[in-house]
Design a protein around this motif. Structure first.
Motif, PDB file in Angstrom:
ATOM      1  N   ARG A 142      13.088  -0.255   7.544  1.00  0.00           N
ATOM      2  CA  ARG A 142      14.379  -0.083   6.874  1.00  0.00           C
ATOM      3  C   ARG A 142      14.209   1.035   5.847  1.00  0.00           C
ATOM      4  O   ARG A 142      13.377   0.934   4.952  1.00  0.00           O
ATOM      5  N   SER A 143      14.983   2.095   5.985  1.00  0.00           N
ATOM      6  CA  SER A 143      14.789   3.281   5.154  1.00  0.00           C
ATOM      7  C   SER A 143      15.843   3.393   4.064  1.00  0.00           C
ATOM      8  O   SER A 143      17.029   3.141   4.310  1.00  0.00           O
ATOM      9  N   GLU A 144      15.396   3.758   2.869  1.00  0.00           N
ATOM     10  CA  GLU A 144      16.288   3.974   1.733  1.00  0.00           C
ATOM     11  C   GLU A 144      16.007   5.354   1.145  1.00  0.00           C
ATOM     12  O   GLU A 144      14.879   5.626   0.708  1.00  0.00           O
ATOM     13  N   THR A 145      17.009   6.224   1.134  1.00  0.00           N
ATOM     14  CA  THR A 145      16.867   7.573   0.604  1.00  0.00           C
ATOM     15  C   THR A 145      17.211   7.589  -0.875  1.00  0.00           C
ATOM     16  O   THR A 145      18.252   7.057  -1.285  1.00  0.00           O
ATOM     17  N   ASP A 146      16.341   8.184  -1.676  1.00  0.00           N
ATOM     18  CA  ASP A 146      16.592   8.321  -3.116  1.00  0.00           C
ATOM     19  C   ASP A 146      17.832   9.186  -3.309  1.00  0.00           C
ATOM     20  O   ASP A 146      17.879  10.331  -2.845  1.00  0.00           O
ATOM     21  N   PRO A 147      18.873   8.667  -3.984  1.00  0.00           N
ATOM     22  CA  PRO A 147      20.122   9.426  -4.109  1.00  0.00           C
ATOM     23  C   PRO A 147      20.071  10.571  -5.117  1.00  0.00           C
ATOM     24  O   PRO A 147      20.967  11.415  -5.134  1.00  0.00           O
ATOM     25  N   ARG A 148      19.045  10.630  -5.949  1.00  0.00           N
ATOM     26  CA  ARG A 148      18.980  11.684  -6.955  1.00  0.00           C
ATOM     27  C   ARG A 148      18.765  13.045  -6.298  1.00  0.00           C
ATOM     28  O   ARG A 148      17.921  13.201  -5.415  1.00  0.00           O
ATOM     29  N   GLN A 149      19.533  14.023  -6.736  1.00  0.00           N
ATOM     30  CA  GLN A 149      19.439  15.356  -6.146  1.00  0.00           C
ATOM     31  C   GLN A 149      18.024  15.916  -6.270  1.00  0.00           C
ATOM     32  O   GLN A 149      17.497  16.547  -5.350  1.00  0.00           O
ATOM     33  N   GLU A 150      17.398  15.662  -7.426  1.00  0.00           N
ATOM     34  CA  GLU A 150      16.061  16.209  -7.656  1.00  0.00           C
ATOM     35  C   GLU A 150      14.999  15.547  -6.777  1.00  0.00           C
ATOM     36  O   GLU A 150      13.869  16.045  -6.667  1.00  0.00           O
ATOM     37  N   ALA A 151      15.333  14.430  -6.111  1.00  0.00           N
ATOM     38  CA  ALA A 151      14.386  13.775  -5.205  1.00  0.00           C
ATOM     39  C   ALA A 151      14.327  14.472  -3.853  1.00  0.00           C
ATOM     40  O   ALA A 151      13.414  14.214  -3.057  1.00  0.00           O
ATOM     41  N   GLY A 152      15.293  15.331  -3.572  1.00  0.00           N
ATOM     42  CA  GLY A 152      15.245  16.159  -2.378  1.00  0.00           C
ATOM     43  C   GLY A 152      15.292  15.413  -1.062  1.00  0.00           C
ATOM     44  O   GLY A 152      14.748  15.871  -0.057  1.00  0.00           O
ATOM     45  N   GLY A 153      15.940  14.244  -1.035  1.00  0.00           N
ATOM     46  CA  GLY A 153      16.045  13.484   0.208  1.00  0.00           C
ATOM     47  C   GLY A 153      14.862  12.572   0.493  1.00  0.00           C
ATOM     48  O   GLY A 153      14.766  12.002   1.592  1.00  0.00           O
ATOM     49  N   TYR A 154      13.966  12.405  -0.473  1.00  0.00           N
ATOM     50  CA  TYR A 154      12.784  11.552  -0.270  1.00  0.00           C
ATOM     51  C   TYR A 154      13.233  10.143   0.087  1.00  0.00           C
ATOM     52  O   TYR A 154      14.053   9.529  -0.606  1.00  0.00           O
ATOM     53  N   THR A 155      12.690   9.630   1.169  1.00  0.00           N
ATOM     54  CA  THR A 155      13.128   8.360   1.730  1.00  0.00           C
ATOM     55  C   THR A 155      11.935   7.418   1.857  1.00  0.00           C
ATOM     56  O   THR A 155      10.895   7.802   2.389  1.00  0.00           O
ATOM     57  N   ILE A 156      12.087   6.194   1.368  1.00  0.00           N
ATOM     58  CA  ILE A 156      11.018   5.196   1.474  1.00  0.00           C
ATOM     59  C   ILE A 156      11.371   4.197   2.559  1.00  0.00           C
ATOM     60  O   ILE A 156      12.483   3.653   2.596  1.00  0.00           O
ATOM     61  N   ALA A 157      10.420   3.978   3.457  1.00  0.00           N
ATOM     62  CA  ALA A 157      10.571   2.999   4.530  1.00  0.00           C
ATOM     63  C   ALA A 157       9.976   1.667   4.084  1.00  0.00           C
ATOM     64  O   ALA A 157       8.924   1.628   3.436  1.00  0.00           O
ATOM     65  N   HIS A 158      10.665   0.583   4.440  1.00  0.00           N
ATOM     66  CA  HIS A 158      10.255  -0.758   4.038  1.00  0.00           C
ATOM     67  C   HIS A 158      10.077  -1.661   5.243  1.00  0.00           C
ATOM     68  O   HIS A 158      10.758  -1.517   6.262  1.00  0.00           O
ATOM     69  N   LEU A 159       9.162  -2.612   5.100  1.00  0.00           N
ATOM     70  CA  LEU A 159       9.097  -3.794   5.949  1.00  0.00           C
ATOM     71  C   LEU A 159       9.495  -4.959   5.059  1.00  0.00           C
ATOM     72  O   LEU A 159       8.778  -5.286   4.104  1.00  0.00           O
ATOM     73  N   GLY A 160      10.633  -5.565   5.327  1.00  0.00           N
ATOM     74  CA  GLY A 160      11.164  -6.523   4.376  1.00  0.00           C
ATOM     75  C   GLY A 160      11.434  -5.808   3.070  1.00  0.00           C
ATOM     76  O   GLY A 160      12.100  -4.781   3.033  1.00  0.00           O
ATOM     77  N   ASP A 161      10.863  -6.316   1.986  1.00  0.00           N
ATOM     78  CA  ASP A 161      11.021  -5.662   0.685  1.00  0.00           C
ATOM     79  C   ASP A 161       9.844  -4.768   0.324  1.00  0.00           C
ATOM     80  O   ASP A 161       9.855  -4.131  -0.730  1.00  0.00           O
ATOM     81  N   ALA A 162       8.832  -4.710   1.172  1.00  0.00           N
ATOM     82  CA  ALA A 162       7.618  -3.972   0.836  1.00  0.00           C
ATOM     83  C   ALA A 162       7.706  -2.516   1.289  1.00  0.00           C
ATOM     84  O   ALA A 162       7.990  -2.243   2.461  1.00  0.00           O
ATOM     85  N   PRO A 163       7.438  -1.557   0.379  1.00  0.00           N
ATOM     86  CA  PRO A 163       7.377  -0.159   0.796  1.00  0.00           C
ATOM     87  C   PRO A 163       6.131   0.083   1.643  1.00  0.00           C
ATOM     88  O   PRO A 163       5.052  -0.410   1.317  1.00  0.00           O
ATOM     89  N   VAL A 164       6.273   0.828   2.735  1.00  0.00           N
ATOM     90  CA  VAL A 164       5.128   1.038   3.619  1.00  0.00           C
ATOM     91  C   VAL A 164       4.830   2.510   3.888  1.00  0.00           C
ATOM     92  O   VAL A 164       3.699   2.856   4.249  1.00  0.00           O
ATOM     93  N   ALA A 165       5.823   3.388   3.747  1.00  0.00           N
ATOM     94  CA  ALA A 165       5.618   4.808   4.044  1.00  0.00           C
ATOM     95  C   ALA A 165       6.832   5.580   3.538  1.00  0.00           C
ATOM     96  O   ALA A 165       7.830   4.989   3.119  1.00  0.00           O
TER      97      ALA A 165
END
Length: 254
Positions: free
Chosen positions: A35-58
């Protein structure tokens, strides 16, 4: 014993630089259930964290420079990014980016080892790294492919304090007595244009099924599912944009 959490000197995170972020989200969501969540801040440049459940994995991210290849990158945890970056240079490596702060979450460096393999340093602040290891869909192993294994052993042992275990079939890295990765010598079977690199492996329940799923999602099987002598069943895959990664059967690793 395998690493089950980020530790200083060990791999703590992996992130994909991709030419098509939306396609990558779909592909890895289908393959690993991320499950991917993209950081909405412009300065984050589209950085997206993938999760398994609530745990960040990549992480998945757009390419930030024209020269940046489509590839997975591996980060290793350090207590002092600036001091480790200086040691990289003193021991024959090269610093490409940083050290630089990433918001309040950590301090970051991109470097090359003496053989030309890219890797990253991560000094954690509020973000230590992956929340789960060695579970289906999570990072569980990292492998260095190099044309100069002797120099690589000396470099990483000096940089991170790793120890090395060499068997008839494979060279393994350990930190604090825990296995976390290995090394393969790039011989004549590897095309000259393929550079030295770090390859992340993700755990799956069924390697053969994962290879079939990747192919069905427009990926490619580079190394067919294989049972390694005295090791797990593995395969090497390539996503639709060209990034290579490995998968292994989680039940084989204790």
């Amino acid at each position: 014993m395998k690493l089950d959490a980020p530790v200083t000197g060990g791999p703590c995170w992996t992130e994909l630089g991709t030419s098509d972020l939306e396609s990558a989200k779909r592909f890895y969501g289908t393959l690993f259930g991320w499950r991917s969540e993209t950081d909405p801040r412009q300065e984050a440049g589209g950085y997206t964290i993938a999760h398994l459940g609530d745990a960040p994995v990549a992480a998945l991210a757009p390419l930030y420079q024209e020269s940046q290849p489509v590839a997975w990158n591996v980060s290793f945890a350090v207590s002092d990014a600036d001091a480790t970056a200086r040691l990289v240079q003193e021991t024959g490596g090269k610093v490409l980016v940083g050290p630089m702060d990433v918001f309040d979450v950590g301090r970051f460096v991109v470097a090359l080892d003496p053989g030309g393999a890219a890797f990253q340093l991560w000094q954690p602040r509020t973000f230590p790294g992956a929340g789960v290891f060695n579970a289906p869909g999570a990072l569980g192993w990292v492998e260095l492919l190099t044309r100069d294994p002797a120099r690589a052993r000396d470099f990483y042992a000096t940089l991170f304090g790793w120890t090395v275990s060499v068997s008839e079939h494979y060279t393994q890295w350990q930190v604090g007595g825990a296995d976390f990765g290995g090394m393969i010598t790039m011989d004549d079977k590897f095309p000259h244009e393929v550079p030295p690199h770090w390859l992340p492996y993700f755990a799956v329940e069924d390697v053969d099924a994962a290879a079939a799923t990747a192919t069905g999602a427009a990926g490619t099987v580079l190394m067919e599912p294989t049972s390694v002598p005295e090791g797990p069943r593995i395969a090497v895959l390539r996503d639709p944009q060209g990034a290579m990664f490995g998968v292994y059967r989680a039940a084989d690793e204790k």
